[in-house]
Design a protein around this motif. Sequence first.
Motif, mmCIF file in Angstrom:
data_model
loop_
_atom_site.group_PDB
_atom_site.id
_atom_site.type_symbol
_atom_site.label_atom_id
_atom_site.label_comp_id
_atom_site.label_asym_id
_atom_site.label_seq_id
_atom_site.Cartn_x
_atom_site.Cartn_y
_atom_site.Cartn_z
ATOM 1 N N SER A 1 0.832 -1.211 0.000
ATOM 2 C CA SER A 1 0.000 0.000 0.000
ATOM 3 C C SER A 1 0.862 1.254 0.000
ATOM 4 N N THR A 2 1.976 1.223 0.701
ATOM 5 C CA THR A 2 2.891 2.364 0.720
ATOM 6 C C THR A 2 3.561 2.533 -0.630
ATOM 7 N N ARG A 3 3.938 1.429 -1.254
ATOM 8 C CA ARG A 3 4.531 1.506 -2.594
ATOM 9 C C ARG A 3 3.532 2.082 -3.592
ATOM 10 N N LYS A 4 2.269 1.692 -3.451
ATOM 11 C CA LYS A 4 1.232 2.215 -4.329
ATOM 12 C C LYS A 4 1.072 3.720 -4.118
ATOM 13 N N ASN A 5 1.068 4.166 -2.854
ATOM 14 C CA ASN A 5 0.957 5.591 -2.561
ATOM 15 C C ASN A 5 2.159 6.365 -3.101
ATOM 16 N N MET A 6 3.348 5.784 -2.991
ATOM 17 C CA MET A 6 4.535 6.445 -3.522
ATOM 18 C C MET A 6 4.468 6.551 -5.043
ATOM 19 N N SER A 7 3.957 5.527 -5.694
ATOM 20 C CA SER A 7 3.814 5.563 -7.153
ATOM 21 C C SER A 7 2.808 6.625 -7.581
ATOM 22 N N ILE A 8 1.728 6.725 -6.840
ATOM 23 C CA ILE A 8 0.727 7.757 -7.130
ATOM 24 C C ILE A 8 1.338 9.139 -6.929
ATOM 25 N N TYR A 9 2.087 9.312 -5.847
ATOM 26 C CA TYR A 9 2.710 10.604 -5.549
ATOM 27 C C TYR A 9 3.651 11.037 -6.666
ATOM 28 N N ILE A 10 4.566 10.171 -7.065
ATOM 29 C CA ILE A 10 5.541 10.576 -8.084
ATOM 30 C C ILE A 10 4.867 10.762 -9.441
ATOM 31 N N SER A 11 3.815 10.017 -9.713
ATOM 32 C CA SER A 11 3.085 10.203 -10.972
ATOM 33 C C SER A 11 2.429 11.575 -11.014
#
Length: 125
Positions: free
Chosen positions: A64-74
Amino acid sequence: MKINILITTWINRVLMLPFVISLLAGIVNLEFLYYGALIALAVGGFQLFSFLLTLCYFNRLASSTRKNMSIYISIVLLYFVSSYLLLEVYTLFEEKEFIKIIFWTLPVVLSLLWTYILESINNKI
């Protein structure tokens, strides 16, 4: 990993406190928004640096944290590309007030999102 994330989280807290205070004071007096913009440069630079630092631990983080980080950088990349296009290529930024409002408030939302992600990483460690 634990100490790096802890230090990064505390530096982010220290930077976010005057940033949020200046934004809230800007509601009362618009001159405080100038200070908020100056602080935003430091906050944004630090948060991009802390993202790159946290990226080193990407595989150790929860999904879930990796998903949030991917959303953030996108969203960050989309923001920079679209701001370049609107400013330099299409020059729509000067014509539309609505676009200005979006591009002035989106970095605030992004900084709050990164603060949330850092705090969630810090709580899970």
